[in-house]
Design a protein around this motif. Structure first.
Motif, PDB file in Angstrom:
ATOM      1  N   GLY A   1      74.688  11.509  -0.745  1.00 34.70           N
ATOM      2  CA  GLY A   1      74.751  12.913  -0.361  1.00 34.70           C
ATOM      3  C   GLY A   1      76.115  13.317   0.139  1.00 34.70           C
ATOM      4  O   GLY A   1      76.944  12.468   0.509  1.00 34.70           O
ATOM      5  N   ALA A   2      76.363  14.625   0.174  1.00 36.53           N
ATOM      6  CA  ALA A   2      77.672  15.153   0.547  1.00 36.53           C
ATOM      7  C   ALA A   2      77.906  15.179   2.047  1.00 36.53           C
ATOM      8  O   ALA A   2      79.037  15.327   2.508  1.00 36.53           O
ATOM      9  N   VAL A   3      76.842  15.045   2.831  1.00 35.88           N
ATOM     10  CA  VAL A   3      76.922  15.053   4.294  1.00 35.88           C
ATOM     11  C   VAL A   3      76.116  13.871   4.804  1.00 35.88           C
ATOM     12  O   VAL A   3      74.996  13.625   4.338  1.00 35.88           O
TER      13      VAL A   3
ATOM     14  N   ALA B   1      87.211  10.967   0.807  1.00 36.30           N
ATOM     15  CA  ALA B   1      85.989  10.976   0.001  1.00 36.30           C
ATOM     16  C   ALA B   1      85.952  12.188  -0.912  1.00 36.30           C
ATOM     17  O   ALA B   1      85.639  12.081  -2.107  1.00 36.30           O
ATOM     18  N   ALA B   2      86.268  13.360  -0.371  1.00 39.41           N
ATOM     19  CA  ALA B   2      86.247  14.585  -1.167  1.00 39.41           C
ATOM     20  C   ALA B   2      87.207  14.508  -2.343  1.00 39.41           C
ATOM     21  O   ALA B   2      86.944  15.058  -3.418  1.00 39.41           O
TER      22      ALA B   2
ATOM     23  N   GLY C   1      81.516  15.449   0.523  1.00 43.54           N
ATOM     24  CA  GLY C   1      81.603  16.075  -0.784  1.00 43.54           C
ATOM     25  C   GLY C   1      82.603  17.217  -0.799  1.00 43.54           C
ATOM     26  O   GLY C   1      82.752  17.946   0.193  1.00 43.54           O
ATOM     27  N   HIS C   2      83.290  17.391  -1.924  1.00 39.86           N
ATOM     28  CA  HIS C   2      84.333  18.418  -2.021  1.00 39.86           C
ATOM     29  C   HIS C   2      83.781  19.817  -1.728  1.00 39.86           C
ATOM     30  O   HIS C   2      84.328  20.550  -0.900  1.00 39.86           O
ATOM     31  N   GLY C   3      82.704  20.187  -2.421  1.00 43.36           N
ATOM     32  CA  GLY C   3      82.157  21.525  -2.236  1.00 43.36           C
ATOM     33  C   GLY C   3      81.641  21.746  -0.834  1.00 43.36           C
ATOM     34  O   GLY C   3      81.870  22.810  -0.228  1.00 43.36           O
ATOM     35  N   ALA C   4      80.941  20.751  -0.290  1.00 46.38           N
ATOM     36  CA  ALA C   4      80.412  20.860   1.066  1.00 46.38           C
ATOM     37  C   ALA C   4      81.539  20.956   2.089  1.00 46.38           C
ATOM     38  O   ALA C   4      81.466  21.733   3.049  1.00 46.38           O
TER      39      ALA C   4
END
Length: 401
Positions: free
Chosen positions: A19-21, A313-314, A37-40
């Motif tokens: 998951g992004a978070v 990470a992003a 995550g990039h978008g998050a």
């Protein structure tokens, strides 16, 4: 989070798969979260219900964070990185004039002159070391440190100590008593610099900030002045030091990419941007706090939680950068813009200067030493202490064969 740090990319990939978070445990068993995550991360960095001020840090407000906690300075230092709203805009305005594109471009001749001198020093160090020299120590460090200290009017005699102390401050494995002592000494040293500039003002940013401190309206408090200098010295050299180091490592490991630049099919700016994405100089940056319970990418982040911005990470998030996100490719075009210099109100003020220093340093280095290569295998390089900075402690190179 491992206080000792290490290469973050394998762990990042594992965490991103979930998951992004994600929840994380910070040093001292402090519960936190990381946005990976990039978008998050892009959403989180610019969210109106996310703050930087330490008063929003629940565990700190409740007295559960000791003085020697290794990340305490990130949370509590007065200045732009812990200010919100009007206070943040006031502080940023006072400093921003020194980092406009025009002012930075005016620094180009000085950056080029410093770089040329450092190349001579690197060659000399290699000659004295059986052909091997530490590029980080002799080249990647003194360029940004020297430039930011010159901008601030800091005596060169203080530079080594400032670097040593800032390294202890940003490391996440510093023992509590040593962290307290390093912070105290750093504040005392910066206070002495302020006193010296107040007694003999010059054409430097510290003198300008002191003058602003005494004016009505855009007033800096004493702690804000010290905190602003701390931020600019630490951020003004540690990140660019890692950026140059990581770019040289990447080019030595990907000679085909270096050839693209040498042959004119890509630029040094392309190298810098891809390095920022692929191997961000900052891995996890502390802290931001939701001012209410906040759901990001389907995950609840409770109000007052300390949140790490997961830049490394992003940068390799396949959802944003494609299935080959872990490949170093300076011709990459069809992906999202990296976030390694931040996003939103706290976007890195020194980004133009960092880009100038890195592009100048890389072009000069590989023009002077086109066959430069690592003197040890990449896997033998010792990683940076802590999970904030992302690089290696030393970079032994052979400038010429």
């Amino acid at each position: 989070m491992d206080p000792a740090g290490g290469c973050p990319h394998a762990d990042n990939a594992r965490l991103l798969a979930g998951g992004a978070v994600t929840p994380v445990v910070l040093p001292g068993e402090v519960e936190g979260m990381a946005v990976l995550g990039h978008g998050a991360l892009r959403e989180f960095l610019s969210h109106p219900d996310v703050a930087k001020g330490a008063r929003h840090f629940t565990a700190l407000a409740e007295g559960r964070i000791p003085d020697g906690w290794p990340l305490r300075t990130f949370a509590t230092v007065p200045g732009m990185t812990t200010a919100d709203g009007a206070d943040h805009r006031r502080l940023r305005t006072l400093v921003s004039s020194a980092f406009t594109a025009r002012r930075v471009e005016e620094l180009r001749p000085r950056v080029e002159a410093v770089t040329a001198g450092l190349l001579d020093g690197l060659a000399g160090a290699a000659a004295a070391g059986d052909g091997v020299a530490d590029l980080r120590r002799h080249y990647a460090l003194p360029l940004p440190l020297g430039v930011i200290c010159e901008l601030l009017g800091v005596d060169p005699a203080h530079q080594d100590r400032l670097h040593h102390l800032s390294g202890l401050v940003v490391a996440t494995d510093t023992e509590p008593a040593r962290a307290v002592a390093a912070n105290r000494e750093l504040v005392e040293l910066l206070a002495s610099i302020v006193t010296a500039r107040a007694a003999a003002p010059g054409d430097d940013l510290t003198s300008a900030l002191i003058a602003a401190h005494g004016e009505d309206g855009d007033r800096l408090t004493g702690p804000e002045l010290i905190g602003t200098l701390l931020l600019m010295i630490v951020a003004g050299h540690e990140t660019t030091l890692n950026l140059i180091t990581n770019a040289v490592r990447a080019l030595c490991a990907h000679r085909d990419q270096l050839a693209l630049v040498v042959e004119g099919r890509a630029t040094w700016a392309d190298v810098v941007e891809e390095t920022l994405r692929w191997d961000s100089p900052v891995s996890y940056f502390p802290f931001r706090y939701p001012t209410r319970d906040l759901t990001v990418d389907g995950t609840l982040i409770p109000r007052g939680t300390p949140v790490l911005a997961g830049y490394s990470a992003a940068g390799r998030d396949t959802e944003a950068h494609g299935p080959d996100a872990d490949r170093f490719d300076i011709t990459r075009t069809a992906t999202a813009k990296h976030l390694s210099l931040g996003h939103g109100p706290h976007y890195c003020l020194g980004a133009p200067l960092a880009r100038l220093e890195a592009t100048t340093a890389l072009e000069a280095l590989f023009t002077r030493f086109p066959d430069l290569d690592l003197a040890v295998p990449e896997e033998d390089l010792v990683r940076h202490a802590g999970f904030v900075g992302n690089s290696v402690r030393e970079l032994p190179v052979r400038p010429a064969r």
